[in-house]
Motif scaffolding. Structure first.
Motif, PDB file in Angstrom:
ATOM      1  N   LYS A 149      19.851  37.359  48.910  1.00  0.00           N
ATOM      2  CA  LYS A 149      19.663  36.399  47.825  1.00  0.00           C
ATOM      3  C   LYS A 149      19.862  37.064  46.461  1.00  0.00           C
ATOM      4  O   LYS A 149      20.342  36.424  45.515  1.00  0.00           O
ATOM      5  CB  LYS A 149      18.293  35.733  47.918  1.00  0.00           C
ATOM      6  N   ILE A 150      19.517  38.343  46.348  1.00  0.00           N
ATOM      7  CA  ILE A 150      19.752  39.071  45.100  1.00  0.00           C
ATOM      8  C   ILE A 150      21.244  39.322  44.914  1.00  0.00           C
ATOM      9  O   ILE A 150      21.805  39.143  43.822  1.00  0.00           O
ATOM     10  CB  ILE A 150      18.983  40.407  45.094  1.00  0.00           C
ATOM     11  N   LYS A 151      21.912  39.720  45.989  1.00  0.00           N
ATOM     12  CA  LYS A 151      23.358  39.934  45.913  1.00  0.00           C
ATOM     13  C   LYS A 151      24.077  38.656  45.515  1.00  0.00           C
ATOM     14  O   LYS A 151      25.042  38.687  44.737  1.00  0.00           O
ATOM     15  CB  LYS A 151      23.882  40.437  47.261  1.00  0.00           C
ATOM     16  N   LYS A 152      23.641  37.526  46.036  1.00  0.00           N
ATOM     17  CA  LYS A 152      24.254  36.247  45.685  1.00  0.00           C
ATOM     18  C   LYS A 152      24.157  35.995  44.188  1.00  0.00           C
ATOM     19  O   LYS A 152      25.115  35.583  43.534  1.00  0.00           O
ATOM     20  CB  LYS A 152      23.574  35.099  46.440  1.00  0.00           C
ATOM     21  N   ARG A 153      22.971  36.249  43.634  1.00  0.00           N
ATOM     22  CA  ARG A 153      22.743  36.009  42.209  1.00  0.00           C
ATOM     23  C   ARG A 153      23.637  36.910  41.359  1.00  0.00           C
ATOM     24  O   ARG A 153      24.259  36.479  40.401  1.00  0.00           O
ATOM     25  CB  ARG A 153      21.267  36.256  41.897  1.00  0.00           C
ATOM     26  N   VAL A 154      23.704  38.183  41.727  1.00  0.00           N
ATOM     27  CA  VAL A 154      24.521  39.151  40.985  1.00  0.00           C
ATOM     28  C   VAL A 154      25.993  38.774  41.072  1.00  0.00           C
ATOM     29  O   VAL A 154      26.731  38.784  40.086  1.00  0.00           O
ATOM     30  CB  VAL A 154      24.284  40.570  41.527  1.00  0.00           C
ATOM     31  N   PHE A 155      26.443  38.443  42.279  1.00  0.00           N
ATOM     32  CA  PHE A 155      27.851  38.099  42.484  1.00  0.00           C
ATOM     33  C   PHE A 155      28.250  36.880  41.661  1.00  0.00           C
ATOM     34  O   PHE A 155      29.282  36.876  40.993  1.00  0.00           O
ATOM     35  CB  PHE A 155      28.117  37.829  43.963  1.00  0.00           C
ATOM     36  N   GLN A 156      27.437  35.826  41.716  1.00  0.00           N
ATOM     37  CA  GLN A 156      27.789  34.586  41.025  1.00  0.00           C
ATOM     38  C   GLN A 156      27.836  34.779  39.520  1.00  0.00           C
ATOM     39  O   GLN A 156      28.708  34.231  38.843  1.00  0.00           O
ATOM     40  CB  GLN A 156      26.796  33.489  41.409  1.00  0.00           C
ATOM     41  N   MET A 157      26.933  35.595  38.985  1.00  0.00           N
ATOM     42  CA  MET A 157      26.952  35.871  37.552  1.00  0.00           C
ATOM     43  C   MET A 157      28.225  36.625  37.174  1.00  0.00           C
ATOM     44  O   MET A 157      28.913  36.274  36.211  1.00  0.00           O
ATOM     45  CB  MET A 157      25.714  36.691  37.159  1.00  0.00           C
ATOM     46  N   GLY A 158      28.581  37.646  37.941  1.00  0.00           N
ATOM     47  CA  GLY A 158      29.774  38.430  37.640  1.00  0.00           C
ATOM     48  C   GLY A 158      31.046  37.639  37.802  1.00  0.00           C
ATOM     49  O   GLY A 158      31.985  37.765  37.004  1.00  0.00           O
ATOM     50  N   GLU A 159      31.115  36.789  38.825  1.00  0.00           N
ATOM     51  CA  GLU A 159      32.309  35.985  39.042  1.00  0.00           C
ATOM     52  C   GLU A 159      32.491  34.967  37.924  1.00  0.00           C
ATOM     53  O   GLU A 159      33.601  34.722  37.466  1.00  0.00           O
ATOM     54  CB  GLU A 159      32.221  35.272  40.398  1.00  0.00           C
ATOM     55  N   TYR A 160      31.387  34.391  37.459  1.00  0.00           N
ATOM     56  CA  TYR A 160      31.462  33.423  36.378  1.00  0.00           C
ATOM     57  C   TYR A 160      31.969  34.082  35.095  1.00  0.00           C
ATOM     58  O   TYR A 160      32.866  33.575  34.425  1.00  0.00           O
ATOM     59  CB  TYR A 160      30.087  32.798  36.138  1.00  0.00           C
ATOM     60  N   ILE A 161      31.421  35.250  34.776  1.00  0.00           N
ATOM     61  CA  ILE A 161      31.828  35.956  33.559  1.00  0.00           C
ATOM     62  C   ILE A 161      33.294  36.371  33.627  1.00  0.00           C
ATOM     63  O   ILE A 161      34.000  36.406  32.622  1.00  0.00           O
ATOM     64  CB  ILE A 161      30.925  37.192  33.339  1.00  0.00           C
ATOM     65  N   SER A 162      33.783  36.652  34.830  1.00  0.00           N
ATOM     66  CA  SER A 162      35.161  37.132  34.973  1.00  0.00           C
ATOM     67  C   SER A 162      36.197  36.042  34.728  1.00  0.00           C
ATOM     68  O   SER A 162      37.393  36.317  34.676  1.00  0.00           O
ATOM     69  CB  SER A 162      35.367  37.705  36.379  1.00  0.00           C
ATOM     70  N   GLY A 163      35.752  34.801  34.592  1.00  0.00           N
ATOM     71  CA  GLY A 163      36.698  33.735  34.306  1.00  0.00           C
ATOM     72  C   GLY A 163      37.422  33.223  35.535  1.00  0.00           C
ATOM     73  O   GLY A 163      38.561  32.774  35.453  1.00  0.00           O
ATOM     74  N   PHE A 164      36.774  33.253  36.683  1.00  0.00           N
ATOM     75  CA  PHE A 164      37.388  32.814  37.933  1.00  0.00           C
ATOM     76  C   PHE A 164      37.730  31.318  37.960  1.00  0.00           C
ATOM     77  O   PHE A 164      38.740  30.934  38.535  1.00  0.00           O
ATOM     78  CB  PHE A 164      36.461  33.170  39.094  1.00  0.00           C
ATOM     79  N   PRO A 165      36.925  30.412  37.386  1.00  0.00           N
ATOM     80  CA  PRO A 165      37.166  28.976  37.564  1.00  0.00           C
ATOM     81  C   PRO A 165      38.545  28.516  37.078  1.00  0.00           C
ATOM     82  O   PRO A 165      39.137  29.099  36.172  1.00  0.00           O
ATOM     83  CB  PRO A 165      36.057  28.326  36.732  1.00  0.00           C
ATOM     84  N   ALA A 166      39.033  27.432  37.706  1.00  0.00           N
ATOM     85  CA  ALA A 166      40.331  26.847  37.362  1.00  0.00           C
ATOM     86  C   ALA A 166      40.199  25.334  37.334  1.00  0.00           C
ATOM     87  O   ALA A 166      39.285  24.760  37.935  1.00  0.00           O
ATOM     88  CB  ALA A 166      41.395  27.267  38.375  1.00  0.00           C
ATOM     89  N   ASP A 167      41.120  24.693  36.618  1.00  0.00           N
ATOM     90  CA  ASP A 167      41.139  23.231  36.617  1.00  0.00           C
ATOM     91  C   ASP A 167      41.438  22.697  38.011  1.00  0.00           C
ATOM     92  O   ASP A 167      40.842  21.720  38.458  1.00  0.00           O
ATOM     93  CB  ASP A 167      42.191  22.708  35.629  1.00  0.00           C
ATOM     94  N   PHE A 168      42.377  23.335  38.703  1.00  0.00           N
ATOM     95  CA  PHE A 168      42.682  22.921  40.061  1.00  0.00           C
ATOM     96  C   PHE A 168      43.322  24.081  40.811  1.00  0.00           C
ATOM     97  O   PHE A 168      43.803  25.038  40.208  1.00  0.00           O
ATOM     98  CB  PHE A 168      43.627  21.708  40.075  1.00  0.00           C
ATOM     99  N   TRP A 169      43.285  24.003  42.132  1.00  0.00           N
ATOM    100  CA  TRP A 169      44.033  24.964  42.933  1.00  0.00           C
ATOM    101  C   TRP A 169      44.799  24.243  44.031  1.00  0.00           C
ATOM    102  O   TRP A 169      44.424  23.161  44.474  1.00  0.00           O
ATOM    103  CB  TRP A 169      43.180  26.087  43.492  1.00  0.00           C
ATOM    104  N   VAL A 170      45.910  24.854  44.412  1.00  0.00           N
ATOM    105  CA  VAL A 170      46.769  24.311  45.458  1.00  0.00           C
ATOM    106  C   VAL A 170      46.981  25.380  46.524  1.00  0.00           C
ATOM    107  O   VAL A 170      47.270  26.533  46.204  1.00  0.00           O
ATOM    108  CB  VAL A 170      48.139  23.865  44.893  1.00  0.00           C
ATOM    109  N   SER A 171      46.809  25.001  47.766  1.00  0.00           N
ATOM    110  CA  SER A 171      47.092  25.891  48.887  1.00  0.00           C
ATOM    111  C   SER A 171      48.188  25.240  49.719  1.00  0.00           C
ATOM    112  O   SER A 171      47.982  24.166  50.295  1.00  0.00           O
ATOM    113  CB  SER A 171      45.837  26.108  49.737  1.00  0.00           C
ATOM    114  N   TYR A 172      49.355  25.880  49.755  1.00  0.00           N
ATOM    115  CA  TYR A 172      50.477  25.352  50.531  1.00  0.00           C
ATOM    116  C   TYR A 172      50.542  26.102  51.854  1.00  0.00           C
ATOM    117  O   TYR A 172      50.905  27.276  51.903  1.00  0.00           O
ATOM    118  CB  TYR A 172      51.789  25.500  49.763  1.00  0.00           C
TER     119      TYR A 172
END
Length: 398
Positions: free
Chosen positions: A299-322
């Motif tokens: 649960k601690i790793k989850k919290r750390v990971f989600q904070m770091g991923e958010y700061i890294s700018g991972f989100p996108a408007d959309f994604w496509v998998s072909y």
């Protein structure tokens, strides 16, 4: 990191996500499914596909995969089960309803390319029992897990610290709505040839046009999945080997494809070279590795990971998998037994997600939309038709 740890590490990112990511393949057959024969096919697959018949065993902070000897039962109905809580601790579920067979799995186990060989095997085994099809069903062997430490050592520049001042894209997190679009594949190929770009680039460009209209924004961040197996030297890997690329695109209002197609195609082609795939894999797995190495509760790793991923700018408007052909190895003979194929994956780090498969000359686009406003499917259909793509179906499912 030893071999056993690497076997778990390849998909551990999906234990760190805020929401569990479940994948679904569904194939519609020409005849109603016989549940007893489907159960026989599942049982026959166990010695041929041992990787999938495992469960995750946690000891303190460490996890490992072990064979699961519990009964593995075919489920009736289309409802996606909770995995592994409702599946006897298996990381997948095989179900049926009417003419349709469903394979659901926890993304930890495999990506789409890793799920395809298993589903293909199950369908072949079932068709042999149901229709005496005569398919040869060989055991599925996986390449050993790649060495992430070696990969990170090769690309140390990929592990630059996150920019704490970086603007993070805000994505929509509403209740997902399910929509489906079917396109004539040849009309997309014709459009791509006309514009001098890859068919995937044309599809991505059309999706960008629709997102521009629907989201009412000219600066888009889009994402797409790329298979890294060949670049990593593990072409037969069953575990996760997907790199996600995030690129940005600035469009003029009411942009037409010809005005930006070559620019988009150039950026996509550059990102898909073997070297770029490896660098991106190192870039996105570096943070996973840092969290994985921490001596802390999950649960601690989850919290750390989600904070770091958010700061890294991972989100996108959309994604496509072909995905293209959903059958691995590609089997035109097996395709003859299918009337439809769909694949669904919940948007992970994006407002919209689209999974695309190709069967019988038809592209089936399965869309999950977390934006709380109507109009996306209509925008997609209008853009496709405006650019000369033949739309065969556009339906709201839920």
């Amino acid at each position: 990191m030893n071999a056993e740890q690497r076997a778990v590490f390849q998909g551990i990112v999906y234990y760190y996500r805020e929401n569990q990511v479940l994948c679904r393949y569904q194939a519609t057959l020409k005849e109603a499914v016989d549940p007893a024969l489907l159960q026989q096919a599942l049982d026959a697959a166990r010695p041929l596909a041992e990787y999938y018949f495992c469960h995750v065993v946690w000891e303190k902070r460490e996890a490992r995969l072990e064979p699961n000897t519990a009964p593995c039962r075919v489920r009736q109905g289309s409802t996606q089960p909770k995995i592994p809580e409702e599946t006897n601790d298996y990381l997948f579920s095989l179900g049926y309803e009417g003419n349709t067979v469903y394979l659901d799995w926890f993304h930890f186990l495999a990506d789409g390319r890793g799920g395809a060989p298993f589903f293909t095997l199950l369908l072949k085994l079932y068709c042999n029992l149901r229709s005496n099809a005569g398919f040869v069903c060989e055991a599925l062997a996986s390449d050993p897990p790649y060495d992430v430490e070696q990969l990170l050592a090769r690309y140390p520049e990929s592990q630059v610290a996150n920019d704490m001042q970086k603007d993070v894209l805000q994505i929509h997190e509403g209740t997902p709505h399910f929509q489906r679009l079917r396109l004539d594949r040849q009309s997309l190929v014709d459009l791509a040839q006309k514009e001098g770009v890859k068919p995937f680039s044309a599809l991505m460009g059309l999706t960008c046009q629709a997102a521009q209209r629907y989201l009412e924004k000219n600066d888009l961040v889009y994402s797409y999945a790329a298979d890294t197996r060949a670049a990593l030297g593990v072409p037969h890997a069953l575990y996760n080997c997907i790199a996600s690329f995030q690129l940005s695109l600035q469009l003029e209002p009411q942009a037409r494809l010809h005005s930006f197609a070559k620019r988009l195609d150039h950026e996509i082609r550059e990102s898909l070279t073997p070297e770029c795939r490896l660098f991106r894999m190192a870039e996105q797995m570096g943070w996973v590795y840092q969290v994985f190495r921490q001596k802390a509760a999950l649960k601690i790793k989850k919290r750390v990971f989600q904070m770091g991923e958010y700061i890294s700018g991972f989100p996108a408007d959309f994604w496509v998998s072909y995905i293209g052909s959903p059958l691995l190895p590609h089997s035109p003979e097996l395709e003859a037994y299918l009337t439809d194929f769909q694949t669904w994956v919940l948007p992970d780090g994006a407002s919209l997600a689209m999974e695309v498969t190709s069967l019988h000359g038809v592209l089936t686009c399965c869309i999950e939309n977390k934006v709380d406003k109507p109009g996306y499917l209509e925008a997609l259909r209008d853009v496709m038709e405006q650019e000369g793509i033949r739309v065969l179906e556009a339906v709201h499912i839920s």
